[in-house]
Design a protein around this motif. Structure first.
Motif, PDB file in Angstrom:
ATOM      1  N   ALA A 193      -9.496  14.095  25.209  1.00 33.73           N
ATOM      2  CA  ALA A 193     -10.439  14.080  24.089  1.00 33.73           C
ATOM      3  C   ALA A 193      -9.691  13.955  22.764  1.00 33.73           C
ATOM      4  O   ALA A 193      -8.597  14.504  22.585  1.00 33.73           O
ATOM      5  CB  ALA A 193     -11.277  15.350  24.103  1.00 33.73           C
ATOM      6  N   GLU A 194     -10.295  13.239  21.826  1.00 30.81           N
ATOM      7  CA  GLU A 194      -9.744  13.143  20.482  1.00 30.81           C
ATOM      8  C   GLU A 194     -10.116  14.381  19.689  1.00 30.81           C
ATOM      9  O   GLU A 194     -11.215  14.921  19.831  1.00 30.81           O
ATOM     10  CB  GLU A 194     -10.262  11.890  19.770  1.00 30.81           C
ATOM     11  N   ARG A 195      -9.198  14.827  18.853  1.00 33.30           N
ATOM     12  CA  ARG A 195      -9.412  16.002  18.022  1.00 33.30           C
ATOM     13  C   ARG A 195      -9.565  15.578  16.571  1.00 33.30           C
ATOM     14  O   ARG A 195      -8.759  14.779  16.059  1.00 33.30           O
ATOM     15  CB  ARG A 195      -8.251  16.981  18.167  1.00 33.30           C
ATOM     16  N   ALA A 196     -10.578  16.078  15.912  1.00 33.12           N
ATOM     17  CA  ALA A 196     -10.847  15.722  14.513  1.00 33.12           C
ATOM     18  C   ALA A 196      -9.888  16.474  13.596  1.00 33.12           C
ATOM     19  O   ALA A 196      -9.884  17.709  13.579  1.00 33.12           O
ATOM     20  CB  ALA A 196     -12.293  16.055  14.155  1.00 33.12           C
ATOM     21  N   THR A 198      -4.853  13.235  20.210  1.00 30.57           N
ATOM     22  CA  THR A 198      -5.492  13.313  21.522  1.00 30.57           C
ATOM     23  C   THR A 198      -4.981  14.522  22.295  1.00 30.57           C
ATOM     24  O   THR A 198      -3.776  14.794  22.321  1.00 30.57           O
ATOM     25  CB  THR A 198      -5.208  12.039  22.340  1.00 30.57           C
ATOM     26  N   ASP A 199      -5.899  15.228  22.931  1.00 27.69           N
ATOM     27  CA  ASP A 199      -5.571  16.317  23.849  1.00 27.69           C
ATOM     28  C   ASP A 199      -5.156  15.697  25.175  1.00 27.69           C
ATOM     29  O   ASP A 199      -5.961  15.049  25.855  1.00 27.69           O
ATOM     30  CB  ASP A 199      -6.805  17.209  24.015  1.00 27.69           C
ATOM     31  N   ALA A 253      -2.355  22.961  24.492  1.00 29.11           N
ATOM     32  CA  ALA A 253      -1.992  21.875  25.398  1.00 29.11           C
ATOM     33  C   ALA A 253      -1.253  20.822  24.574  1.00 29.11           C
ATOM     34  O   ALA A 253      -1.333  20.808  23.343  1.00 29.11           O
ATOM     35  CB  ALA A 253      -3.246  21.275  26.042  1.00 29.11           C
ATOM     36  N   ARG A 254      -0.536  19.957  25.259  1.00 33.26           N
ATOM     37  CA  ARG A 254       0.222  18.938  24.547  1.00 33.26           C
ATOM     38  C   ARG A 254      -0.721  18.004  23.805  1.00 33.26           C
ATOM     39  O   ARG A 254      -1.648  17.444  24.389  1.00 33.26           O
ATOM     40  CB  ARG A 254       1.096  18.153  25.519  1.00 33.26           C
ATOM     41  N   LEU A 286       4.041  10.515  18.725  1.00 37.73           N
ATOM     42  CA  LEU A 286       4.747  11.778  18.819  1.00 37.73           C
ATOM     43  C   LEU A 286       3.837  12.807  19.476  1.00 37.73           C
ATOM     44  O   LEU A 286       2.609  12.639  19.515  1.00 37.73           O
ATOM     45  CB  LEU A 286       5.174  12.274  17.433  1.00 37.73           C
ATOM     46  N   SER A 287       4.451  13.878  19.956  1.00 37.00           N
ATOM     47  CA  SER A 287       3.651  14.910  20.606  1.00 37.00           C
ATOM     48  C   SER A 287       4.204  16.291  20.297  1.00 37.00           C
ATOM     49  O   SER A 287       5.376  16.452  19.946  1.00 37.00           O
ATOM     50  CB  SER A 287       3.610  14.694  22.122  1.00 37.00           C
TER      51      SER A 287
END
Length: 547
Positions: free
Chosen positions: A291-294, A285-286, A318-319, A345-346
């Motif tokens: 938004a979810e990232r594929a 996720t952004d 961005a994180r 985690l990020s």
């Protein structure tokens, strides 16, 4: 003045000699001979001993650390004093018990001044009474993957009254102890005749306890009997090493590689069993937009601790937050089949553009031959360095130069094999486009039944029997024996094979090691002493096996 110099020179030479430090001479052939025990005072096997200090004299000067290799049984609240001086080791006991057999064990950590250590432990005993205990237990500690000897394991014996279950080696001090030599063999000597629980532990910190994470081997039976009957030599018991893995892999760090790739590192080696299911369980996720990232996950060849995510498009600076929800069946697991627990985690991807391009890493099975023979049921494949994407369209299966309509499937995101519904022709080629006018190819053949052989045998066991047939290279063939213990491993290419056979008591088709507490024996295991030679159109029968 000259007379003064003449008098001063001998004094200087004498002073230099007194200050010199003796060191082992250099040069010449390397010293590979370990020290040997020359004598003991009192003599080994003595009775009615009253002297508390035992002197061991060796064949050469010892390293100062030799004192750490000495243990005394029975143990006392006050440990013995061990002093090393040149070739001698003095062991002074705080006190002596009446009518007691004392056993001094010198472990394989004892070395000479050139660091050449003992290959097997040395045992010396004496008694304070009229008789010395003569019970013995012998055994062999082996590792379960190749059957190799397991040297350097501490072996502990616990006196076992009839009413007691085996003790817990994690908390209980052993009554007797020794070590395995470099050949994995051990001999517990001078035991009081009776029943003993025995355990072998890779006691790295030498604390006399079985600690978490240390390899160990449980006894094949709840107890072994120490007999003093010298007319019947004891039968060696075989111990198989294992490690009790109850801790799942932990996701430790998420690091950015480029603007399209992230690497996720675990605390131990893992295997990506189902890349699609793992990707479904991971949500990226952004944090700015929500938004979810594929992304799709894969495991590069040779990357045991890490898996990598590849995004369809450049990720924002961005994180990014990665959240994992474990599926019912682990899609990623350690060697014990344990999957990670839920984690979050990020990281923040860099602006650095991704330049990774998928390349062909290897054709499978790996072989140096241009033409690879497949055994029945074996599927060929091609492994890429990263997910091939559109390049997978350039992978073709050719028969007589004609492409066949074949789909390819993958479990780790980088290794692709013809789908299981594809019937392979007798001879074919895998072709991969590696450039505008360049291809890489590997030829394969499915041998005719007349080119193959078989291994058969009979196994007696107290549970269903599994037979693992291992070629010199490539994946092994796993066969479940019939209910009567007979087995047939057919469709084998000519050549030598090693057999690994076990009683599958828990029914999971995998060999399972034992447990120290609560006690559980390892599944009985057998290795063929010599490779079994398979010939075409021939069934090779092995001697009967009893587990």
């Amino acid at each position: 003045m000259r007379d003064g110099v003449r008098l001063l020179l001998p004094l200087l030479l004498l002073g230099l000699g007194a200050c010199a430090t003796p060191v082992a001479p250099t040069g010449g052939p390397a010293d590979t001979t370990p020290p040997s025990l020359v004598s003991t005072d009192p003599a080994d096997g003595s009775t009615n001993v009253t002297e508390r200090t035992i002197r061991l004299t060796f064949s050469e000067r010892l390293a100062a650390t030799a004192a750490n290799a000495v243990t005394v049984t029975p143990a006392s609240d006050t440990p013995p004093e061990v002093r090393v001086r040149g070739r001698e080791v003095d062991v002074t006991l705080p006190s002596l018990r009446d009518s007691t057999t004392y056993v001094i064990t010198v472990g394989t950590a004892l070395a000479d001044q050139r660091s050449v250590a003992l290959r097997a432990p040395i045992t010396v005993a004496f008694a304070t009474g009229d008789a010395i205990d003569r019970g013995q237990i012998v055994g062999l500690v082996r590792e379960p993957e190749r059957g190799a000897s397991a040297g350097g394991f501490a072996v502990w014996a616990y006196a076992l009254p009839d009413t007691l279950a085996p003790p817990d080696p994690r908390t209980v001090t052993p009554d007797y102890r020794t070590e395995t030599g470099t050949d994995g063999a051990f001999r517990l000597e001078y035991l009081r005749p009776g029943r003993y629980a025995v355990a072998a532990v890779q006691d790295r910190n030498r604390n006399g306890r079985a600690d978490a994470g240390e390899r160990f081997a449980a006894s094949p039976t709840p107890f072994l009997v120490a007999s003093a009957d010298s007319s019947a030599p004891p039968t060696p018991a075989t111990f198989w090493t294992t490690v009790l893995d109850t801790i799942p892999p932990v996701a430790q760090r998420l690091r950015p590689i480029s603007d399209r790739r992230l690497a996720l590192r675990f605390s131990e080696p893992v295997q990506l069993r189902d890349a699609a299911a793992f990707s479904d369980a991971m949500v990226v996720t952004d944090s700015t937009s929500g938004a979810e990232r594929a992304v799709s996950w894969y495991q590069p060849a040779g990357s045991a601790f890490e898996v990598v995510a590849e995004a369809d498009a450049a990720l924002p600076e961005a994180r990014l937050v990665v959240t994992y929800t474990p599926p019912e069946t682990p899609a990623l697991a350690d060697s014990a089949g344990l999957g990670p627990e839920a984690f979050r985690l990020s990281t923040t991807p860099p602006a650095r553009a991704d330049t990774v391009a998928a390349r062909v890493d290897a054709f499978l099975p790996v072989s140096s031959d241009s033409l690879t023979s497949l055994r029945p049921g074996q599927r060929p494949g091609v492994r890429f360095t990263s997910p091939p994407g559109a390049r997978l369209d350039g992978v073709r299966l050719l028969a007589g130069g004609t492409p066949l309509p074949v789909g390819f499937e993958s479990t780790d995101g980088v290794t692709f094999r013809p789908d299981s519904t594809t019937a392979l022709p007798a001879a074919f080629t895998l072709s991969v486009e590696v450039g505008p006018d360049s291809v890489r190819t590997r030829g394969y053949r499915v041998p005719d039944a007349r080119d193959l052989g078989a291994i058969l045998g009979q196994v007696t066991a107290d549970a269903p029997v599994m037979v693992e047939v291992r070629p010199e290279s490539g994946a092994p063939l796993l066969v479940r024996a019939d209910a009567d213990g007979s087995f047939l491993a057919d469709g084998l290419l000519p050549g030598p094979y090693t057999l690994r056979i076990w009683a599958d008591r828990d029914g999971d088709a995998r060999w399972t090691g034992g447990r120290l507490a609560p006690y559980r024996a390892a599944e009985p295991l057998y290795f063929s002493p010599q490779p079994v030679q398979v010939r075409a159109r021939w069934e090779t029968e092995i001697d009967p096996v009893t587990l």
